[in-house]
Scaffold this active site. Structure first.
Site, short mmCIF file in Angstrom:
data_model
loop_
_atom_site.label_atom_id
_atom_site.label_comp_id
_atom_site.label_asym_id
_atom_site.label_seq_id
_atom_site.Cartn_x
_atom_site.Cartn_y
_atom_site.Cartn_z
CD GLU A 365 105.97 -25.37 27.56
OE1 GLU A 365 105.08 -24.53 27.38
OE2 GLU A 365 105.73 -26.59 27.61
CB CYS A 366 109.61 -27.54 32.69
SG CYS A 366 109.72 -28.14 34.39
N GLY A 367 112.02 -28.62 31.75
CA GLY A 367 113.24 -29.34 31.47
C GLY A 367 114.00 -28.76 30.28
CE1 TYR A 369 114.94 -20.41 31.93
CE2 TYR A 369 114.07 -21.50 33.88
CZ TYR A 369 114.68 -20.41 33.29
OH TYR A 369 115.00 -19.32 34.06
CB SER A 465 109.84 -19.70 31.89
OG SER A 465 108.60 -20.22 31.47
#
Length: 471
Positions: A365-367, A369, A465
């Site tokens: 998730e985010c970082g 990703y 993502s």
């Protein structure tokens, strides 16, 4: 106190008013009185609940009016209230700030109304005096306003300034419960995603103690305790609370499967909800946790554990690989952009992650990703090689803030969702995608249902993502 704890929500007209400092100071000052204090944060925020936990010695959780069904919010609040004498929760942004359209706006005022917790206002007096009373009056009389228990004025400059503010409040019904000065003890270091994380804040305990000293000296704590309200039990039909059945609030799409459904538990004259849990991505989950990977919601972690999953922590910053006996891996968001060089040089972590991904699912998730991608450019533009498991290149040098609630429909199955299932969450990042293959993992709309470009990637067992899952 007996039964479920009383509660209140610290809110303000806008961000930057001092909500977090007041919340932390109140939590510690009231804890000193021998009260068991619980914490909570309305809206999507990873950082503030960690400060609440440091101030109270108890876990804090998120209560999100957009992403969570009312039964979920009630269940989480009930869980906090069962273990505390008083809950001091913190609002997000301004009291009424949320989505412009839709029944579930995510505003703090909606959570206050749902749970029956009155609001304690924090008003920034910088550049204002009599007008603060007009602001407080407007917040208290806005259509649909929750009860306002009083106001604390922050950044009061002088005795004369205080007298002017008091003159304004003498004309309205909102009581003044305290004045805080402009004081370095009441400031916290911050960075691009908010406050510096609790675990990274120098002299955190001393800072919290100083905040509590200031609050105890200048705020009417007896009035704060007396003004708190009982948790309002939501009488949601039991047919909507069966284990595994969706609990949909107004405006939710019929295909959506909320993260929690519920089972009614009757205890005396209280109706409580024991929530079912979001499907964990595996039975034993290797979860990255350190200063670079710290953004994982407590309610999700608790949900995985209650569903029978085990958590195996590891630290990429310490060059640790996912546990060999884990059957899935989760890389949360955080601040990998601040540690990109170190992560790129941690050969044991990167090799272990690649080896793990060859046979078992990995999600970022985010970082997380960004680290699963090909490269990550830091704030100075230096490009660092990452794990190379997803076809995406990201940059923190080309900064652009992306912020907002999201509906996501998975195009591809993941370890925690089937193809076509819908979830709710948010994005908050400054990094940009500078290269790679077209997104293929999910379709997105914003919180109001406006379409956004597809998001995320899947290659074999690896998915990721910028989307943060809430419910």
């Amino acid at each position: 106190m007996t039964g479920l704890a009383r509660g209140l929500i610290v809110s303000a007209p806008r961000s930057g008013s001092g909500k977090t400092v007041v919340t932390i100071g109140l939590q510690r000052a009231l804890s000193r009185r021998g009260l068991r204090i619980g914490g909570a944060k309305t809206g999507p925020d990873y950082i503030d609940p960690a400060f609440h936990a440091a101030a109270t010695g108890r876990p804090s959780c998120n209560l999100d009016g957009f992403a969570m069904a009312p039964a979920t919010i009630e269940a989480l609040a009930t869980g906090i209230a069962a273990e505390a004498d008083l809950i001091v929760a913190e609002g997000a942004m301004g009291l009424y700030d949320g989505l412009a359209r839709g029944a579930a706006t995510g505003a703090t005022a909606d959570i206050a109304a749902l749970l029956g917790w009155p609001v304690l206002l924090v008003l920034d007096a910088s550049g204002a005096a009599h007008s603060l009373a007009a602001v407080a009056h407007g917040l208290a009389t806005f259509p649909g306003a929750p009860p306002i228990m009083g106001a604390i004025v922050n950044r009061c400059a002088s005795p004369r300034h205080r007298r002017m503010i008091e003159a304004g409040f003498a004309r309205i019904a909102v009581p003044l419960l305290g004045f805080l000065p402009t004081d370095a003890r009441l400031e916290m270091p911050s960075r691009h995603l908010g406050l510096v994380q609790a675990g990274e804040t120098a002299d955190l305990e001393a800072r919290i103690e100083a905040m509590a000293d200031c609050i105890a000296e200048r705020v009417d704590l007896d009035a704060v305790v007396a003004g708190a309200g009982r948790l309002r039990a939501q009488r949601i039909p039991s047919s909507q609370r069966r284990l595994g059945s969706p609990v949909a609030s107004a405006g939710q799409e019929p295909r959506e499967t909320p993260a929690y459904a519920g089972v009614t538990v009757v205890e005396g004259d209280r109706h409580m909800t024991e929530p079912s849990r979001l499907r964990p991505p595996g039975q034993r989950i290797a979860v990255a946790r350190d200063a670079a990977f710290a953004f994982l919601y407590p309610h999700m972690l608790d949900g995985w554990r209650r569903a029978g999953a085990e958590i195996a922590w590891f630290s990429p910053l310490n060059d640790e690989a996912p546990a060999d006996d884990a059957d899935s891996c989760w890389l949360p968001g955080g601040y990998p952009e601040l540690h990109a060089g170190r992560l790129a040089g941690n050969a044991r972590f990167l090799a272990g992650l690649r080896q793990f991904a060859a046979t078992r699912p990995v999600h970022g998730e985010c970082g997380g990703y960004m680290v699963l991608g090909q490269t990550l450019a830091d704030s100075e533009g230096k490009v660092h090689r990452m794990a190379g498991l997803l076809p995406v290149e990201t940059s923190f040098a080309q900064r652009r803030m992306t912020l907002g609630y999201r509906h996501v429909a998975w195009r591809e199955p993941t370890g925690f969702a089937e193809r076509g299932e819908m979830r709710r969450g948010h994005e908050f990042h400054y990094a940009t995608i500078t290269g790679g293959a077209p997104a293929n993992l999910a379709d997105l709309t914003d919180g109001e249902g406006n379409p956004l470009p597809p998001a995320g990637h899947r290659i074999a067992r690896v998915t990721g993502s910028f989307f943060h899952l809430i419910a």
